[in-house]
Design an enzyme around this catalytic site. Sequence first.
Site, PDB file in Angstrom:
ATOM      1  N   GLY A 102      -7.952 -10.804  10.878  1.00 38.48           N
ATOM      2  CA  GLY A 102      -7.472 -10.954   9.515  1.00 38.48           C
ATOM      3  C   GLY A 102      -6.222 -11.800   9.459  1.00 38.48           C
ATOM      4  O   GLY A 102      -5.608 -12.107  10.487  1.00 38.48           O
ATOM      5  N   GLY A 161      -2.925 -12.708   6.424  1.00 34.34           N
ATOM      6  CA  GLY A 161      -2.371 -12.606   5.085  1.00 34.34           C
ATOM      7  C   GLY A 161      -1.031 -13.295   5.004  1.00 34.34           C
ATOM      8  O   GLY A 161      -0.626 -14.017   5.929  1.00 34.34           O
ATOM      9  N   GLY A 162      -0.329 -13.070   3.891  1.00 35.05           N
ATOM     10  CA  GLY A 162       0.960 -13.718   3.705  1.00 35.05           C
ATOM     11  C   GLY A 162       1.984 -13.290   4.741  1.00 35.05           C
ATOM     12  O   GLY A 162       2.912 -14.025   5.056  1.00 35.05           O
ATOM     13  N   TYR A 163       1.843 -12.075   5.273  1.00 33.97           N
ATOM     14  CA  TYR A 163       2.791 -11.568   6.263  1.00 33.97           C
ATOM     15  C   TYR A 163       2.569 -12.225   7.613  1.00 33.97           C
ATOM     16  O   TYR A 163       3.506 -12.515   8.350  1.00 33.97           O
ATOM     17  CB  TYR A 163       2.609 -10.048   6.370  1.00 33.97           C
ATOM     18  CG  TYR A 163       3.532  -9.353   7.345  1.00 33.97           C
ATOM     19  CD1 TYR A 163       3.168  -9.177   8.669  1.00 33.97           C
ATOM     20  CD2 TYR A 163       4.762  -8.858   6.923  1.00 33.97           C
ATOM     21  CE1 TYR A 163       4.008  -8.531   9.566  1.00 33.97           C
ATOM     22  CE2 TYR A 163       5.601  -8.198   7.810  1.00 33.97           C
ATOM     23  CZ  TYR A 163       5.217  -8.042   9.133  1.00 33.97           C
ATOM     24  OH  TYR A 163       6.056  -7.400  10.005  1.00 33.97           O
ATOM     25  N   GLY A 164       1.333 -12.446   8.000  1.00 32.27           N
ATOM     26  CA  GLY A 164       1.019 -13.031   9.298  1.00 32.27           C
ATOM     27  C   GLY A 164      -0.429 -12.774   9.658  1.00 32.27           C
ATOM     28  O   GLY A 164      -1.274 -12.563   8.783  1.00 32.27           O
ATOM     29  N   LYS A 165      -0.732 -12.739  10.954  1.00 36.32           N
ATOM     30  CA  LYS A 165      -2.089 -12.551  11.431  1.00 36.32           C
ATOM     31  C   LYS A 165      -2.260 -11.137  11.970  1.00 36.32           C
ATOM     32  O   LYS A 165      -1.319 -10.502  12.406  1.00 36.32           O
ATOM     33  CB  LYS A 165      -2.416 -13.563  12.531  1.00 36.32           C
ATOM     34  CG  LYS A 165      -2.441 -15.006  12.038  1.00 36.32           C
ATOM     35  CD  LYS A 165      -2.816 -15.973  13.159  1.00 36.32           C
ATOM     36  CE  LYS A 165      -2.871 -17.412  12.646  1.00 36.32           C
ATOM     37  NZ  LYS A 165      -3.233 -18.371  13.712  1.00 36.32           N
ATOM     38  N   VAL A 166      -3.513 -10.676  11.932  1.00 36.27           N
ATOM     39  CA  VAL A 166      -3.846  -9.355  12.435  1.00 36.27           C
ATOM     40  C   VAL A 166      -4.849  -9.517  13.566  1.00 36.27           C
ATOM     41  O   VAL A 166      -5.845 -10.241  13.432  1.00 36.27           O
ATOM     42  CB  VAL A 166      -4.439  -8.464  11.329  1.00 36.27           C
ATOM     43  CG1 VAL A 166      -4.717  -7.066  11.865  1.00 36.27           C
ATOM     44  CG2 VAL A 166      -3.499  -8.393  10.141  1.00 36.27           C
ATOM     45  N   LYS A 194      -0.451  -6.298  13.761  1.00 36.47           N
ATOM     46  CA  LYS A 194      -0.063  -7.240  12.706  1.00 36.47           C
ATOM     47  C   LYS A 194       1.167  -7.998  13.181  1.00 36.47           C
ATOM     48  O   LYS A 194       2.233  -7.427  13.369  1.00 36.47           O
ATOM     49  CB  LYS A 194       0.207  -6.496  11.400  1.00 36.47           C
ATOM     50  CG  LYS A 194       0.485  -7.425  10.224  1.00 36.47           C
ATOM     51  CD  LYS A 194       0.310  -6.733   8.879  1.00 36.47           C
ATOM     52  CE  LYS A 194       1.360  -5.704   8.598  1.00 36.47           C
ATOM     53  NZ  LYS A 194       1.347  -5.243   7.185  1.00 36.47           N
ATOM     54  N   ASP A 202       2.342  -1.571  -4.259  1.00 39.50           N
ATOM     55  CA  ASP A 202       1.364  -2.647  -4.044  1.00 39.50           C
ATOM     56  C   ASP A 202      -0.008  -2.058  -3.713  1.00 39.50           C
ATOM     57  O   ASP A 202      -0.650  -2.449  -2.743  1.00 39.50           O
ATOM     58  CB  ASP A 202       1.824  -3.574  -2.918  1.00 39.50           C
ATOM     59  CG  ASP A 202       1.096  -4.919  -2.952  1.00 39.50           C
ATOM     60  OD1 ASP A 202       0.559  -5.279  -4.019  1.00 39.50           O
ATOM     61  OD2 ASP A 202       1.061  -5.594  -1.922  1.00 39.50           O
TER      62      ASP A 202
END
Length: 952
Positions: free
Chosen positions: A629, A631-636, A650, A746
């Site tokens: 995965g 997202g805006g935070y980084g990769k998973v 994460k 959220d």
Amino acid sequence: MAKAILSIVVVLVSCCFALLASGQLTYPSDADALNAIRHQLKDPGKTLRNWKKSDPCESNWTGVICTTNQDDGYFHVQELRMLNLNLSGTLAPELGQLSNLTILNFMWNYITGSIPKEIGNIKSLKFLLLSGNQLSGSLPDELGYLPNLLMLQVDLNQISGTLPKSFANLVSCKHFHMNNNSISGQIPSELSIMPQLLHFLLDNNNLSGYLPSEYSQMRSLKILQLDNNNFGGTEIPTSYSNISTLVKLSLRNCNLQGAIPDFSNIQPLRYLDLSRNQLTGGIPTNKLSDNITTIDLSYNLLNGSIPSNFSGLPHLQRLSLENNLLSGDVPSTVWQNVNFTAAARLIIDFQNNSLSNISGSINPPSNVTIRLEGNPVCNFANQLNIAKFCGITIGDDDFVPGSSSNSNNSCPPQSCPLSENFEYVPESPLYCFCAAPLGVGLRLRSPTISDFRPYTVPYRLYITASLGLDLYQLAVDSFIWQRGPRLRLYLKIFPRSSNTTATFNHSEIQRIRDMIATFAIPSNDTFGPYELLNFTLLGPYYNVDLQPLESGLRKGALIGIILGAVFSFVAICLAIMVLFYKRSTQSRHDVLQKKSISKVPIRTESVKEFSFVELEAATSGFSETTQVGQGGYGKVYRGTLANGTVVAIKRAQQGSLQGQIEFITEIELLSRLHHRNLVSLVGYCSEQDEQMLVYEFMPNGSLRDLLSDRYRHTLSFPLRLRIALGSAKGILYLHNEADPPIIHRDIKANNILLDFKFTPKVSDFGISRLAPVPDAEGASAHVSTVVKGTPGYLDPEYFLTHKLTEKSDVYSLGIVFLELLTGMQPISHGRNIVREVNGACQSGQMFSIIDQNMGSYSSERVKKFMALALQCCQDDPQERPTMLEVVRELENLCSVLPESDLIPTGSDASSAGSMSAGYASLPLYSGRNSQVTTEILGSELISGVIPTITPR
């Protein structure tokens, strides 16, 4: 001393002017352009920092590739490949100075801003690949004047404005991929003169106007895909039936009206999707091409009977006519006279029509799935012996991920060092041949099939023939359908069994990689265009250094540059001293800053502090094959710890201040929260500028994943209620039992994860806040805070007043309930889910928007669940129930269901479980183009007037 220095300077200047005059010293202008490009990009991986102004031609795969011109003696940049490097920043206008550039590839980064018009100056450019970024603004007219451009890919960005008419001048362009943007307005009819265009992909934009009839003049067009646009109730031009080269026509959800043209004369046609429009009249009776695999005319207003022309189609995989006004007989001839292979499947979906009789007897082979639920004929299901076709189906098994690899279990495992990336070659002519494969991730952008399983061998033949390999050297390790529909593939390429080292040599790796990366594999009508997602080198290939083209400078030019550098040194020596001082100061600042963030300022025994080395080993060096995965935070990543525990890791993007704050917040909260409906934090890593969170692994991905078009069939109504109840219980724990209480802030479908039993767990506490304590009189309190959240889920009252309360979480969870009931997204193509649902309920058509894939359900319980969801979404927080009231209402709804209905069936579990198998794991967190936490505009929050519905 001063005189001596002056004398040296004079001599150096004289020498340099002499060299310039003789033509021996050339100035590398491409290096200047690269330097400007580098300064406008931000690079957490430090790849760009290795560029040197004098020699930027680094010999790595994702870098700068240069050639040396034998005439003028200095380098020219031929390729820029910056694929998937987490780059941010903007694209510099200096790109237009790279006059010899043929490939510009910045796909899958986070680059913002507009596309520089100066790129239109690169007349040599053949591939412009900018997919998967955050580019905005309009497309420059200047891009239409690239005479050699073969492929234009700017999909999955935020590009707006109209499509330039100048693109009609792209006389060499074959691939036109601009899907998933916000391009608006009328499609220019002038594009019909593009002589080489093969693939025209503009789905998921905001196009309007009409479909140009002139496109029938495109003499090479094979794929026309315009799904999910709004063509204002216009008709499909009848001239489209004359596009003799067409293999795929996809106009799904385009607000089209009128009759369906007769496409029977298009012999290459394989895929026809006109679903979710307002098409009327009868279905054309002429027989379509024998090549057809997919016919989807569902969700229209078609009437009359089902014609006999669907019979005897040898390659048909799907015939979807559900949700129309069709009447008459159910034809039993569709699957007759078809020779099915063992892997072939045919799905015939006639649900929700007015079919009242059976033509002949229905006794299809096991390869055929028939769906008749919602037709009058099912009222006599037992008499006609068709009950098995009238039940609610759980899903389409042709969309389940799979694999074509068959491991040889009879081979001794100790003889093949799996830890070194060696494995047995599944179909090798040499028994138990153990070799190290290359890993390749590809995505088929617009395949003309609905079921890949019967085509795994043809696909392998196609790829191996193109790459000059034997069939057994290629395995389709896994595949999964994604939205579009697009097909993501994970391939393994093995050395030949005659290879004594069981590995590829350097030149063979380079050859294979370059053929795939430069689209040298010829186009194929069945599988359509592809894109390279990753090329993974592990085990014995880990340190392979690929040099696709000749790199470096000729000796004469190099000497000239060195002399120029010496000359420059004398002039800038004072500047260097100043710069040295500034860098020393900055270095001390950086050290202090790293020290300040290198350790988490809390200590807890409930979570473990991992070292970077431990997590690197758990993920095979953070290999892309373990990524599940982004997202805006980084990769998973999916990782396996030393003790065998499977976890989700994460990894934050480096250098993010907001990420640091959210990192600390999540550890602080999760380290003291323990509930079966909250995701568990296993540990964290905080070394230097690395920030990683380690969670329990959730094999069934997120609720948003399962609600996607491909997978929501796995969610029956009882299971959806169970997920709703579990999610509410997790949030109730945050509000009422956590000490102190917490407001999540959220809540969304992407942040509700599902374990192997489909138990929901709320995740992502990065922006959560401690809840306020009620005042002495018991009045509800609030937190005044900057508005953060996700469009479509954000409480309107919180947005307007900046007052965050527990009722803000109730609103967001109400949106999730509406998603569970309808399968819709909160905001999609300008439609707001609350407004859509409210309108349907007020007009007495609530059941028209209930997800058709939900299975059988009690209408009374659905009404009560809908009433609860709508009350949670009231604009006035006072009208919303508390989370305790929500849980009690859901418990009441679930209490009348048999216990077995609240547990996934074997087919449910196996289906969804397979979605997370191998490389094809569903994302654990929001994907790069999913809704992400951000600051919100008020225009995205309008929900309309919602009636007050009191829960039981």
